[in-house]
Write a protein that holds these residues in place. Structure first.
Motif, PDB file in Angstrom:
ATOM      1  N   TYR A  15       0.759  -1.034   0.050  1.00 34.71           N
ATOM      2  CA  TYR A  15       0.123   0.064   0.127  1.00 34.71           C
ATOM      3  C   TYR A  15       0.830   1.339   0.144  1.00 34.71           C
ATOM      4  CZ  TYR A  15       0.541   0.607   5.143  1.00 34.71           C
ATOM      5  OH  TYR A  15       1.141   0.826   6.391  1.00 34.71           O
ATOM      6  N   LEU A  16       2.132   1.189   0.673  1.00 32.71           N
ATOM      7  CA  LEU A  16       2.885   2.396   0.407  1.00 32.71           C
ATOM      8  C   LEU A  16       3.240   2.680  -0.814  1.00 32.71           C
ATOM      9  CD1 LEU A  16       4.675   2.097   4.083  1.00 32.71           C
ATOM     10  CD2 LEU A  16       2.876   3.811   3.301  1.00 32.71           C
ATOM     11  N   ARG A  17       3.955   1.484  -1.242  1.00 33.88           N
ATOM     12  CA  ARG A  17       4.522   1.374  -2.701  1.00 33.88           C
ATOM     13  C   ARG A  17       3.373   1.809  -3.554  1.00 33.88           C
ATOM     14  NH1 ARG A  17       6.633  -3.924  -1.457  1.00 33.88           N
ATOM     15  NH2 ARG A  17       5.001  -4.900  -2.918  1.00 33.88           N
ATOM     16  N   ASP A  18       2.289   1.573  -3.692  1.00 36.69           N
ATOM     17  CA  ASP A  18       1.403   2.068  -4.384  1.00 36.69           C
ATOM     18  C   ASP A  18       1.013   3.655  -4.389  1.00 36.69           C
ATOM     19  OD1 ASP A  18       0.869  -0.403  -5.436  1.00 36.69           O
ATOM     20  OD2 ASP A  18      -1.118  -0.829  -4.033  1.00 36.69           O
ATOM     21  N   ALA A  19       0.920   3.894  -3.244  1.00 37.34           N
ATOM     22  CA  ALA A  19       0.911   5.581  -2.775  1.00 37.34           C
ATOM     23  C   ALA A  19       2.169   6.293  -3.340  1.00 37.34           C
ATOM     24  CB  ALA A  19       0.897   5.708  -1.473  1.00 37.34           C
TER      25      ALA A  19
END
Length: 159
Positions: A15-19
């Protein structure tokens, strides 16, 4: 303008990589963005100050390899100056007007930045007196850089 983020450690959570991917895509309209990850050192439980300083020094050597002499360096530090979003936008805009072609933001590891990196800093920036995970801080910083460019370009942004 080229914006470079130099960060200690890898992003493990999807989810952090996506953001980060989303804000990187949004920022491509406004600047050339580069994100450099340097390896972090394992910090033993209850490490002594000497051990922690050694870790910061090793991580710092890795960071310093990527800083060009003509770059304007902004380190993220708890004791740095806190700015409103509009003030950060103004800072970025003024650096561009002054002819700075690269701003380097540095996010340290879990125990902070070494002395040599802090000496290289042109500006110490703090987002809060609170402590945030350095992986999440990358997302927060990218969002604020994106917001800054929206403000600079007089485009709507969420207040």
């Amino acid at each position: 303008m080229k914006i470079t983020l130099i960060t200690v450690g890898k992003i493990k959570e999807k989810y952090l990589r996506d953001a980060i991917g989303e804000y990187s895509k949004r920022l491509s309209k406004y600047c050339k963005l580069e994100i450099i990850e340097v390896a972090d050192e394992k910090t033993p439980e209850r490490a002594s100050e000497v051990v922690e300083e050694s870790i910061r020094s090793k991580e710092g050597e890795r960071i310093l390899k990527y800083i060009r002499e003509d770059a304007y360096v902004i380190t993220l530090e708890i004791g740095g100056k806190q700015l409103a979003s509009e003030e950060l936008a103004d800072k970025i805009e003024q650096l561009g007007i002054q002819g700075k072609s690269q701003i380097v933001f540095i996010i340290g590891g879990s125990i902070g930045l070494g002395k040599e990196v802090l000496k290289k800093s042109n500006y110490a920036l703090s987002f809060s007196k609170m402590t945030f995970p350095h992986q999440l801080m990358r997302v927060i910083l990218l969002e604020q850089i994106y917001r800054s460019y929206r403000i600079i370009n007089r485009e709507p942004y969420h207040k």
